[in-house]
Design a protein around this motif. Sequence first.
Motif, PDB file in Angstrom:
ATOM      1  N   TRP A  44      -1.896   6.389  32.186  1.00 48.55           N
ATOM      2  CA  TRP A  44      -2.336   6.020  33.540  1.00 48.55           C
ATOM      3  C   TRP A  44      -3.481   5.007  33.447  1.00 48.55           C
ATOM      4  CZ3 TRP A  44      -0.572   7.358  38.406  1.00 48.55           C
ATOM      5  CH2 TRP A  44      -1.394   6.987  39.485  1.00 48.55           C
ATOM      6  N   GLY A  45      -4.395   5.247  32.517  1.00 44.40           N
ATOM      7  CA  GLY A  45      -5.503   4.312  32.345  1.00 44.40           C
ATOM      8  C   GLY A  45      -5.030   2.929  31.948  1.00 44.40           C
ATOM      9  N   SER A 149       1.937   8.575  42.881  1.00 46.29           N
ATOM     10  CA  SER A 149       1.093   9.758  42.999  1.00 46.29           C
ATOM     11  C   SER A 149       1.440  10.478  44.302  1.00 46.29           C
ATOM     12  CB  SER A 149      -0.396   9.396  42.964  1.00 46.29           C
ATOM     13  OG  SER A 149      -0.778   8.756  44.174  1.00 46.29           O
ATOM     14  N   ARG A 150       0.990  11.719  44.425  1.00 43.51           N
ATOM     15  CA  ARG A 150       1.212  12.514  45.628  1.00 43.51           C
ATOM     16  C   ARG A 150      -0.105  13.180  46.001  1.00 43.51           C
ATOM     17  NH1 ARG A 150       4.921   9.782  45.183  1.00 43.51           N
ATOM     18  NH2 ARG A 150       7.141  10.295  45.016  1.00 43.51           N
ATOM     19  N   PRO A 160      -3.773  15.857  37.606  1.00 42.30           N
ATOM     20  CA  PRO A 160      -4.545  15.079  38.578  1.00 42.30           C
ATOM     21  C   PRO A 160      -4.712  13.628  38.120  1.00 42.30           C
ATOM     22  CG  PRO A 160      -5.666  17.126  37.996  1.00 42.30           C
ATOM     23  CD  PRO A 160      -4.555  16.946  37.015  1.00 42.30           C
ATOM     24  N   VAL A 161      -4.774  12.726  39.092  1.00 41.81           N
ATOM     25  CA  VAL A 161      -5.045  11.318  38.774  1.00 41.81           C
ATOM     26  C   VAL A 161      -6.466  11.225  38.220  1.00 41.81           C
ATOM     27  CG1 VAL A 161      -5.451   9.028  39.786  1.00 41.81           C
ATOM     28  CG2 VAL A 161      -3.433  10.363  40.452  1.00 41.81           C
ATOM     29  N   ASP A 164      -9.662  10.578  40.431  1.00 41.97           N
ATOM     30  CA  ASP A 164      -9.337  10.804  41.844  1.00 41.97           C
ATOM     31  C   ASP A 164      -8.642  12.165  41.985  1.00 41.97           C
ATOM     32  OD1 ASP A 164      -8.618  10.846  44.483  1.00 41.97           O
ATOM     33  OD2 ASP A 164      -7.717   8.840  44.505  1.00 41.97           O
ATOM     34  N   PRO A 165      -9.416  13.242  42.082  1.00 39.16           N
ATOM     35  CA  PRO A 165      -8.838  14.590  42.128  1.00 39.16           C
ATOM     36  C   PRO A 165      -8.047  14.890  43.399  1.00 39.16           C
ATOM     37  CG  PRO A 165     -11.216  14.668  42.506  1.00 39.16           C
ATOM     38  CD  PRO A 165     -10.896  13.259  42.128  1.00 39.16           C
ATOM     39  N   THR A 166      -8.043  13.974  44.369  1.00 39.98           N
ATOM     40  CA  THR A 166      -7.266  14.214  45.601  1.00 39.98           C
ATOM     41  C   THR A 166      -5.792  13.875  45.409  1.00 39.98           C
ATOM     42  OG1 THR A 166      -7.558  11.967  46.505  1.00 39.98           O
ATOM     43  CG2 THR A 166      -9.294  13.589  46.968  1.00 39.98           C
ATOM     44  N   GLN A 167      -5.439  13.284  44.251  1.00 37.80           N
ATOM     45  CA  GLN A 167      -4.064  12.848  44.016  1.00 37.80           C
ATOM     46  C   GLN A 167      -3.513  13.477  42.724  1.00 37.80           C
ATOM     47  OE1 GLN A 167      -2.119  10.077  45.740  1.00 37.80           O
ATOM     48  NE2 GLN A 167      -3.492  10.762  47.367  1.00 37.80           N
ATOM     49  N   THR A 168      -2.216  13.748  42.737  1.00 35.65           N
ATOM     50  CA  THR A 168      -1.505  14.248  41.564  1.00 35.65           C
ATOM     51  C   THR A 168      -0.562  13.159  41.063  1.00 35.65           C
ATOM     52  OG1 THR A 168      -1.572  16.532  42.345  1.00 35.65           O
ATOM     53  CG2 THR A 168       0.102  16.006  40.710  1.00 35.65           C
TER      54      THR A 168
END
Length: 495
Positions: A44-45, A149-150, A160-161, A164-168
Amino acid sequence: MSPPELCERVSGLFRQALAQAGVAFTDFIRTSEPRHQRAVRHFWGALRDCGALYKGSYEGWYCTPEESFLPESQLAERRDAQGRPCKVSLETGHEVHWTKEENYMFRLSAFRDPLQKWLRDNPRAICPDPFYQHALRWLDEDLPDLSVSRERSRLQWGIPVPSDPTQTIYVWVDALVNYLSVVGYPESHGAWWPAAHHVVGKDILKFHALYWPALLLAAGLAPPERILVHSHWTVRGQKMSKSLGNVVDPATCVGQYGVDGFRYFLLRQGVPERDCDYYDEKVVKLLNSELADALGGLLNRSTAPSINPSNTYSCFSEPCFPKVLDSREAKGMGRASAEDYELVAAVASLPAQVAGYFEGFQIYKALECIAQCVRQTNGFFQRHRPWKLDRRDTAERLWLDTILHVTLECLRVYGTLLQPVVPHMADKLLSRLAVEPGERGLSDLTFLARYDGKPCPFEGRQLGPDTGVLFQRMEKLETLKNRKQEAQVPDKQLL
């Protein structure tokens, strides 16, 4: 049951099925393993650092079972269980729902040209060819950016992204990186990648033929060397379905037909380019015909004490079977006929043919060629009736031994080539012919060396002990089915 518990259970079932089918593996990786999660975060990075990701609002028709957004062109109008109109996936029939959310997006649209170049420069990257052509056609259609992502609030089971812990991370991005995790990404994957071959079902072709290569290119990696695609199995022309009650349990099949029998059927009848049909009667007929009768019968007849009393790998007589450049020249020379020379030519070319088909993921064609040669060998044996020859007559003994030598040489080739498909049966056959483990390699397989004037290491060797019936006929199963059918017929119909 929690998601981890369910995954643990399903993973165990897959391991069990592989063990029952005699399939070995060097590694069995799961996406819940720390090594994989570390690889996904690194991947991802790499996508983020090269500018391939951006955050944007995304909306569209979302299919939960497939975990993907689908364009209108892949949807159809249907009615749900309550009779209300709804949209479903054309390919799977799963219902879709209009979804809008803020996700990370991958710039898939920027990779149309690199993907087209990759495919055109590597026409064997996806095979068989119909699936390669399918991928090229997809690249001529719309290629919208991909939501990768979701929202974490509705998909908590996943990685988790980073930052950004609000996204998977989208499940398919997570899953596809498995191919890298298992070869040591991000440190030691270079020893294997990109010399990787993926074997995938046709229903997930788009993820492997478009999304995965584009993600790899964006991350600075080459696409896999080859993607081998297979179709599905139907049952009596119908899709397998729990509601229809026609799902075939592989464990039951292994119990009925044996590991080798079931493997042989699937690989002999499984055509990658199209869906293939399964039913028990077809399995029984094929296994009885090709394994029990043709191959097993040939081994039994050529090693029987009545015809081979010394239990040896008989000697070859060059005067009986002289070498000719053209089978039409055979007339009047020795005792071999034109058909016999055709058999020798066919079996001599078989190893290269089989290797080519195996490499091209056309295993059914390889087995078709072997079965054809087995039929020819049975024809050779039947044609010359060695059981009618008198060993007390020198000339007839030389010809009898030559017939046996040619037959045993053919069987040795078949046993060697069949090892990847029916390992237990092949071992049984080769052991009966006294072929040592170190003499069973595919790369140095020779055939009928004496025909070419070279020594044969097997000639005169004592055969191995009688290993019994090579493959048991499925007569009991047939009888059982017939009785079952009779029991379902009303008495008045039997009168």
